[in-house]
Design a protein around this motif. Structure first.
Motif, PDB file in Angstrom:
ATOM      1  N   ARG A  67       0.823  -1.216   0.000  1.00 52.33           N
ATOM      2  CA  ARG A  67       0.000   0.000   0.000  1.00 52.33           C
ATOM      3  C   ARG A  67       0.858   1.268   0.000  1.00 52.33           C
ATOM      4  O   ARG A  67       0.588   2.211  -0.744  1.00 52.33           O
ATOM      5  CB  ARG A  67      -0.912  -0.012   1.246  1.00 52.33           C
ATOM      6  N   PHE A  68       1.901   1.311   0.809  1.00 47.81           N
ATOM      7  CA  PHE A  68       2.679   2.537   0.993  1.00 47.81           C
ATOM      8  C   PHE A  68       4.086   2.476   0.401  1.00 47.81           C
ATOM      9  O   PHE A  68       4.832   3.455   0.478  1.00 47.81           O
ATOM     10  CB  PHE A  68       2.786   2.871   2.486  1.00 47.81           C
ATOM     11  N   GLY A  69       4.455   1.330  -0.174  1.00 49.97           N
ATOM     12  CA  GLY A  69       5.804   1.176  -0.691  1.00 49.97           C
ATOM     13  C   GLY A  69       6.685   0.429   0.286  1.00 49.97           C
ATOM     14  O   GLY A  69       6.283   0.096   1.402  1.00 49.97           O
ATOM     15  N   ARG A  70       7.920   0.167  -0.143  1.00 48.01           N
ATOM     16  CA  ARG A  70       8.813  -0.674   0.664  1.00 48.01           C
ATOM     17  C   ARG A  70       9.579   0.104   1.738  1.00 48.01           C
ATOM     18  O   ARG A  70       9.855  -0.426   2.813  1.00 48.01           O
ATOM     19  CB  ARG A  70       9.817  -1.389  -0.258  1.00 48.01           C
ATOM     20  N   LEU A 130       8.694   0.161  -5.489  1.00 45.02           N
ATOM     21  CA  LEU A 130       7.302  -0.061  -5.881  1.00 45.02           C
ATOM     22  C   LEU A 130       6.720   1.250  -6.393  1.00 45.02           C
ATOM     23  O   LEU A 130       6.453   2.175  -5.621  1.00 45.02           O
ATOM     24  CB  LEU A 130       6.487  -0.577  -4.692  1.00 45.02           C
ATOM     25  N   ALA A 131       6.548   1.335  -7.712  1.00 47.64           N
ATOM     26  CA  ALA A 131       6.037   2.557  -8.332  1.00 47.64           C
ATOM     27  C   ALA A 131       4.624   2.857  -7.827  1.00 47.64           C
ATOM     28  O   ALA A 131       3.856   1.934  -7.522  1.00 47.64           O
ATOM     29  CB  ALA A 131       6.033   2.413  -9.847  1.00 47.64           C
ATOM     30  N   PRO A 132       4.242   4.138  -7.719  1.00 45.59           N
ATOM     31  CA  PRO A 132       2.916   4.499  -7.193  1.00 45.59           C
ATOM     32  C   PRO A 132       1.769   3.825  -7.936  1.00 45.59           C
ATOM     33  O   PRO A 132       0.773   3.436  -7.304  1.00 45.59           O
ATOM     34  CB  PRO A 132       2.879   6.020  -7.367  1.00 45.59           C
ATOM     35  N   GLU A 133       1.881   3.666  -9.241  1.00 45.80           N
ATOM     36  CA  GLU A 133       0.776   3.070 -10.002  1.00 45.80           C
ATOM     37  C   GLU A 133       0.603   1.578  -9.726  1.00 45.80           C
ATOM     38  O   GLU A 133      -0.419   0.996 -10.083  1.00 45.80           O
ATOM     39  CB  GLU A 133       0.985   3.288 -11.499  1.00 45.80           C
ATOM     40  N   ARG A 134       1.597   0.951  -9.094  1.00 44.01           N
ATOM     41  CA  ARG A 134       1.513  -0.476  -8.795  1.00 44.01           C
ATOM     42  C   ARG A 134       1.097  -0.737  -7.350  1.00 44.01           C
ATOM     43  O   ARG A 134       0.993  -1.891  -6.935  1.00 44.01           O
ATOM     44  CB  ARG A 134       2.844  -1.165  -9.071  1.00 44.01           C
ATOM     45  N   ARG A 135       0.845   0.310  -6.575  1.00 47.45           N
ATOM     46  CA  ARG A 135       0.475   0.122  -5.176  1.00 47.45           C
ATOM     47  C   ARG A 135      -1.014  -0.171  -5.051  1.00 47.45           C
ATOM     48  O   ARG A 135      -1.822   0.316  -5.830  1.00 47.45           O
ATOM     49  CB  ARG A 135       0.848   1.364  -4.360  1.00 47.45           C
ATOM     50  N   THR A 136      -1.344  -0.966  -4.054  1.00 43.99           N
ATOM     51  CA  THR A 136      -2.738  -1.315  -3.829  1.00 43.99           C
ATOM     52  C   THR A 136      -3.445  -0.175  -3.116  1.00 43.99           C
ATOM     53  O   THR A 136      -2.860   0.526  -2.292  1.00 43.99           O
ATOM     54  CB  THR A 136      -2.859  -2.590  -2.983  1.00 43.99           C
TER      55      THR A 136
END
Length: 409
Positions: free
Chosen positions: A78-81, A196-202
């Motif tokens: 959700r927020f990145g790594r 983790l690019a923003p467009e790939r986050r849940t």
């Protein structure tokens, strides 16, 4: 090597740099266990508890890690790594310092549980970052290389722990662990990019996380593959938690001799991981996995016979242990890569399930060594039982042993 997500931040310029950085992070939980290992009997004496009570401080960390991964995995999707990783490192530092002043075994067990929850961030995000950037055989190879760095902890950690014990006791170990956490946090802050690019986050919150877990739980083949690193970790932790009592108290080895023994067995873990990395592009990961488990089971059965009969003495136990551990490096990397390949779109959540099963299964199984008396026979029997369970799961829940099964996973 292929990068399936070229839009992600590049960060370190070479695969070697990535492995060193991610390996250092992934090795922190292992260091937190292995550095503390030589002082385990001293913990029991100092805090007036039994051998099983002292071993519980290790199992508590594993159980805490299992719980932590279930929270951190969806958060990293959700927020990145980077955010969960930095919070986890900060929590590791704080709990390490609190362990230094723990007055009772109950307090220490509780702190180790919380420490495991924070340390889970290192393991989950490291695996998810590899899946962000690599896939398939490339991911399996990178995970095997990761095992090289993680495998250095059995080579270095007990020796460092023994040195620290000489002037700081078991409490001094946690001071050093806190310092390691500070260094890693600074490096992550300055060097590690968000992969983790923003467009790939849940999107979403708890509901999204629960739906992700529901999807994974319904995939029985994923669960089977995801559980195999757990049984493998049970093998290693049964050895790790039982070996101080078997070799220092049972066979009378000194701290220096015990550290050398641990280093020799660490070589077995490292070597098998590197053999796996060299083979994985020519041999299907599932074939390497099933072969390693079958051979490992044969050696484990032989080790049980040696410890039950006393044949070969300490040398027989040492050789048997080395042979069992020599195939361990082929299990978690291949099983994890195969499991992640099935759900790459939510690598953080999938990594969380793998991590939770890994630490949870090991946390439940490895204390049996202490329950059964912390003898050589108890240690070898629990190790062999863990391998047998892994083989059963692989055979029953996957097509690995069926004709053509190696190509359908």
């Amino acid at each position: 090597m292929t990068d399936p997500h070229p839009a992600a931040a590049r960060g370190p310029r070479s695969n070697v740099a990535w492995i060193l950085l991610l390996g250092a992070l992934a090795a922190l939980p292992a260091f937190t266990t292995d550095m503390y290992l030589p002082t385990l009997p001293d913990v029991g004496h100092d805090l007036h508890t039994t051998d099983a009570g002292a071993q519980l401080t290790m199992s508590a960390m594993l159980i805490g890690s299992a719980l932590g991964t279930l929270v951190i995995g969806p958060l990293s999707d959700r927020f990145g790594r980077r955010p969960p990783l930095l919070v986890g490192l900060a929590g590791h530092v704080v709990t390490s310092l609190l362990c230094v002043v723990a007055p009772t075994i109950g307090v220490l067990v509780g702190l180790r549980t919380v420490q495991g929850m924070f340390n889970a961030a290192c393991a989950v995000t490291s695996m998810a970052i590899i899946r962000d950037r690599f896939a398939g055989a490339d991911a399996a190879r990178m995970l095997s290389r990761l095992m090289l760095v993680i495998g250095l902890s059995p080579l270095l950690a007990p020796t460092i722990g023994s040195l620290v014990e000489g002037f700081g006791g078991w409490r001094g170990t946690f001071v050093v662990l806190a310092g390691m956490g500070v260094v890693l946090a600074v490096v992550v802050w300055r060097v590690l990019p968000e992969t983790l690019a923003p467009e790939r986050r849940t999107a979403g919150g708890i509901g999204t996380a629960l739906r992700g877990y529901r999807t994974l739980v319904r995939d029985t083949r994923f669960l089977a593959l995801a559980s195999l690193p757990g049984f493998g970790m049970a093998v290693v932790l049964s050895y790790v938690s039982g070996s101080p009592f078997v070799f220092k108290e049972g066979f009378g080895l000194s701290s220096a001799q015990f550290s050398l023994l641990f280093a020799i067995n660490g070589v077995a873990l490292v070597a098998s991981a590197q053999v796996n990395a060299a083979l994985v592009h020519r041999v299907a990961p599932i074939r390497l996995l099933r072969t390693a488990l079958v051979v490992q089971m044969c050696f484990a059965a032989g080790l049980v016979v040696l410890t039950a009969t006393g044949a070969g003495g300490i040398l027989g136990v040492l050789v048997g242990l080395w042979l069992v551990l020599a195939f361990q490096g082929m299990v978690p990397s291949n099983a994890s890569a195969l499991a992640l390949t099935r759900h790459g779109e939510m690598a953080g959540t999938a990594s969380a399930v793998i991590g939770a099963l890994q630490t949870g299964i090991a946390g439940v199984i490895s204390p049996l060594v202490g329950v059964f008396g912390a003898t050589a026979l108890a240690m070898s029997s629990v190790m062999a039982g863990s391998i047998a369970l892994a083989l059963i799961v692989l055979a029953v829940a996957t097509p690995a042993f069926r004709r053509g099964g190696g190509f359908r996973l």
